[in-house]
Write an enzyme that holds these catalytic residues in place. Structure first.
Site, PDB file in Angstrom:
ATOM      1  N   GLU A 158       0.804  -1.235   0.000  1.00 17.78           N
ATOM      2  CA  GLU A 158       0.000   0.000   0.000  1.00 17.78           C
ATOM      3  C   GLU A 158       0.836   1.283   0.000  1.00 17.78           C
ATOM      4  OE1 GLU A 158      -2.779  -0.316   3.262  1.00 17.78           O
ATOM      5  OE2 GLU A 158      -3.746  -2.071   2.392  1.00 17.78           O
ATOM      6  N   ASN A 201       2.136  -5.260  -3.118  1.00 17.51           N
ATOM      7  CA  ASN A 201       0.726  -5.560  -2.834  1.00 17.51           C
ATOM      8  C   ASN A 201      -0.049  -4.265  -2.579  1.00 17.51           C
ATOM      9  OD1 ASN A 201      -1.218  -7.739  -2.187  1.00 17.51           O
ATOM     10  ND2 ASN A 201      -1.176  -6.914  -0.089  1.00 17.51           N
ATOM     11  N   HIS A 237     -10.501  -6.264  -2.141  1.00 16.18           N
ATOM     12  CA  HIS A 237     -11.569  -6.091  -1.146  1.00 16.18           C
ATOM     13  C   HIS A 237     -12.721  -5.380  -1.847  1.00 16.18           C
ATOM     14  CE1 HIS A 237      -9.077  -7.365   2.182  1.00 16.18           C
ATOM     15  NE2 HIS A 237      -8.131  -6.512   1.831  1.00 16.18           N
ATOM     16  N   GLU A 266      -6.137 -10.801  -1.036  1.00 14.25           N
ATOM     17  CA  GLU A 266      -6.946 -10.577   0.175  1.00 14.25           C
ATOM     18  C   GLU A 266      -8.429 -10.538  -0.178  1.00 14.25           C
ATOM     19  OE1 GLU A 266      -5.526  -7.162   2.388  1.00 14.25           O
ATOM     20  OE2 GLU A 266      -3.434  -7.663   1.990  1.00 14.25           O
ATOM     21  N   ASP A 268     -12.163 -10.526  -0.556  1.00 14.99           N
ATOM     22  CA  ASP A 268     -13.455 -10.653   0.117  1.00 14.99           C
ATOM     23  C   ASP A 268     -14.447  -9.748  -0.598  1.00 14.99           C
ATOM     24  OD1 ASP A 268     -12.559  -8.204   1.215  1.00 14.99           O
ATOM     25  OD2 ASP A 268     -12.539  -8.923   3.278  1.00 14.99           O
TER      26      ASP A 268
HETATM   27  C1  XIL Z   1      -6.343  -6.198   8.381  1.00 20.32           C
HETATM   28  C2  XIL Z   1      -6.677  -7.374   9.287  1.00 20.32           C
HETATM   29  O1  XIL Z   1      -7.593  -8.197   8.622  1.00 20.32           O
HETATM   30  C3  XIL Z   1      -7.278  -6.865  10.577  1.00 20.32           C
HETATM   31  O2  XIL Z   1      -7.423  -7.942  11.508  1.00 20.32           O
HETATM   32  C4  XIL Z   1      -6.381  -5.796  11.197  1.00 20.32           C
HETATM   33  O3  XIL Z   1      -7.017  -5.247  12.325  1.00 20.32           O
HETATM   34  C5  XIL Z   1      -6.089  -4.702  10.192  1.00 20.32           C
HETATM   35  O4  XIL Z   1      -5.521  -5.260   9.034  1.00 20.32           O
HETATM   36  N1  XIL Z   1      -4.967  -4.565   3.755  1.00 20.32           N
HETATM   37  C6  XIL Z   1      -3.979  -5.390   4.221  1.00 20.32           C
HETATM   38  C7  XIL Z   1      -4.241  -6.268   5.382  1.00 20.32           C
HETATM   39  O5  XIL Z   1      -2.914  -5.501   3.580  1.00 20.32           O
HETATM   40  O6  XIL Z   1      -3.108  -6.478   6.169  1.00 20.32           O
HETATM   41  C8  XIL Z   1      -5.349  -5.728   6.245  1.00 20.32           C
HETATM   42  O7  XIL Z   1      -5.646  -6.684   7.257  1.00 20.32           O
HETATM   43  C9  XIL Z   1      -6.572  -5.416   5.410  1.00 20.32           C
HETATM   44  C10 XIL Z   1      -6.256  -4.381   4.368  1.00 20.32           C
END
Ligand code: XIL
Length: 450
Positions: A158, A201, A237, A266, A268
């Site tokens: 990020e 990422n 996401h 990641e 979802d």
């Molecule tokens: C999130 C986790 O799922 C949570 O449990 C934590 O509180 C915050 O981080 N991008 C990412 C992940 O790269 O590491 C993040 O994970 C979600 C967004």
């Protein structure tokens, strides 16, 4: 325990890990009835984020072990978890996940080395020179501990701003070290564990937009200058404000065309029912359509532990029941096993079948293009396999809309994205062959379907 001892004992378990992986592979060859085994049939992994604190819950562990072939520690490898005070590393929770994964023959994605978030408070006040030293020491400490055990590392997470500017995000690293911090992190990472794939990422980079263009330009620049980068992770996401982009596949492909692997890291998707299932299908199909999309990871096993639990964005509900999205993903992966799934060997009347026919679609003096059309029989199918035997002199230089494996001059082709066919429906794959002196036609063997 000292880091050296831990490292040696981690290396000593490597033989066991290989044995477990073989068992998993043998199992998957029998029946692609789980996410991991179905994805393996497509040459991909299917992973999930995991929290060490839930591993003791039997339903959680059972679902994880049955369905997934890769894990990403959800928080346990982040900077605040692993180096809460300078120079003092704690790996207890991350080791629990890695040990569990290895005992099950699963791959591990490392997440993440350099990120503006979940940073311990000692990092931000450091001056530039000290911060550079601390960043490199953090990378070396973490990657050294898990050397040889991590499939892919999210080296930098990020680093670009949201919105239309395509600019870098403000962070201690960016603000004090400038644009070069990313390159430095990747160079340090390559030296620390040459066997690990090194990924950049990010989120909101899933379609073509100013942010993904900026990442694209960086990756292109890295590749042209030999900065070691192997993969780009697309967090993915999604919800109604940030839906699955229509150019998702195109965007994955343009990154792949730069010479890096792409991974969905990641995933979802907030929602429920068939609409959520349809969105999941789009994502899986996009990955399968890009040969360098090497795997997918959902951001958690069950809705009840999701970081966005209100949005019920995952494949299993809070009681570990399979949601419609689960069936959609399994079927898009060419798997079989859900009740009513046309490929489920347990279903009465299961009669998945297909035929394969060959045509030459283009011809020139030194080569030709062949096309094999696969047509489903009286029942819908979720996957097919066709064999093509080439005359001994000929060789295939490219193949599209299918995934080949070779044994001598026999090519076994499985779907890339096009496994699912309605009853009587057709798809085709094509290939370019060099004649090398033989103009004879290849022979197409029996088509099998599930
Ligand atoms: C999130 C986790 O799922 C949570 O449990 C934590 O509180 C915050 O981080 N991008 C990412 C992940 O790269 O590491 C993040 O994970 C979600 C967004």
């Amino acid at each position: 325990m000292s880091m050296i001892v831990r490292r040696l004992s981690r290396a000593a378990t490597a033989g066991l890990v290989a044995a477990a992986a073989l068992t998993a592979a043998a199992h998957s060859a029998e029946a692609a009835d789980t996410l991991g085994s179905a994805a393996a049939g497509q040459g991909r992994y299917f992973g999930t984020a995991v929290a060490a604190s839930h591993l003791g819950e039997s339903d959680y562990a059972a679902t994880l072990d049955r369905e997934f072939s890769s894990v990403t520690p959800e928080n346990e490898m982040k900077w605040d978890a692993t180096e809460p005070s300078r120079g003092s590393f704690t790996f207890t929770s991350a080791d629990r996940i890695v040990d569990h994964a290895q005992s099950q023959g699963m791959d591990v994605r490392g997440h993440t080395l350099v990120w503006h978030s979940q940073l311990p408070s000692w990092v931000s006040p450091l001056g530039a020179q000290d911060l550079r030293t601390a960043m490199n020491a953090h990378i070396n400490g973490l990657m050294g501990h898990y050397k040889g055990e991590i499939h892919s590392w999210d080296v930098v997470n990020e680093a670009f701003q949201d919105g239309g500017s395509g600019a870098r995000r403000s962070s201690p690293f960016q603000d004090k070290l400038g644009d070069g911090f990313i390159e430095e992190a990747f160079r340090t990472a390559r030296a620390a564990d040459p066997a690990a794939k090194l990924c950049y990422n990010d989120y909101n980079t899933d379609g073509v937009n100013a942010k993904s263009n900026a990442v694209y330009d960086m990756v292109k620049d890295f590749k042209s200058r030999g900065v070691p980068i192997d993969c780009v992770g697309f967090q993915s996401h999604f919800n109604s404000n940030s839906p699955v982009p229509s150019d998702y596949r195109h965007n994955l492909q343009r990154f792949a065309d730069l010479g890096v692997d792409v991974q969905i890291t990641e995933l979802d998707i907030e929602g429920s029912g068939s609409a959520q299932a349809a969105d999941y299908t789009k994502v899986v199909e996009a990955c399968l359509a890009v040969s360098r999309c090497t795997g997918m990871t959902v951001w958690g096993v069950t809705d009840k532990y999701s970081w966005r639990s209100g949005g019920t964005p995952l494949l299993f509900d809070g009681d570990y029941n399979e949601k419609p999205a689960y069936g959609a993903v399994l079927s898009a992966l060419g798997g079989s096993g859900g009740p009513g799934d046309p490929g489920d060997p347990g279903d009465p009347g299961d009669g998945a079948s297909c035929t394969a026919t060959y045509t030459r679609t283009a011809d020139w003096s030194s080569g030709y293009n062949g096309q094999v059309t696969i047509t489903a029989g009286a029942e819908p199918i979720s996957s097919w396999t066709a064999t093509v035997t080439l005359p001994a002199q000929q060789s295939v230089s490219s193949l599209w809309n299918g995934t080949p494996t070779w044994s001598g001059n026999v090519m076994t082709v499985r779907p890339s994205w096009n496994g699912t066919l309605a009853a009587g429906a057709s798809t085709s794959f094509g290939f370019t062959a060099a004649k090398n002196g033989s103009d004879a036609a290849p022979t197409v063997g029996t088509c099998t379907a599930s």
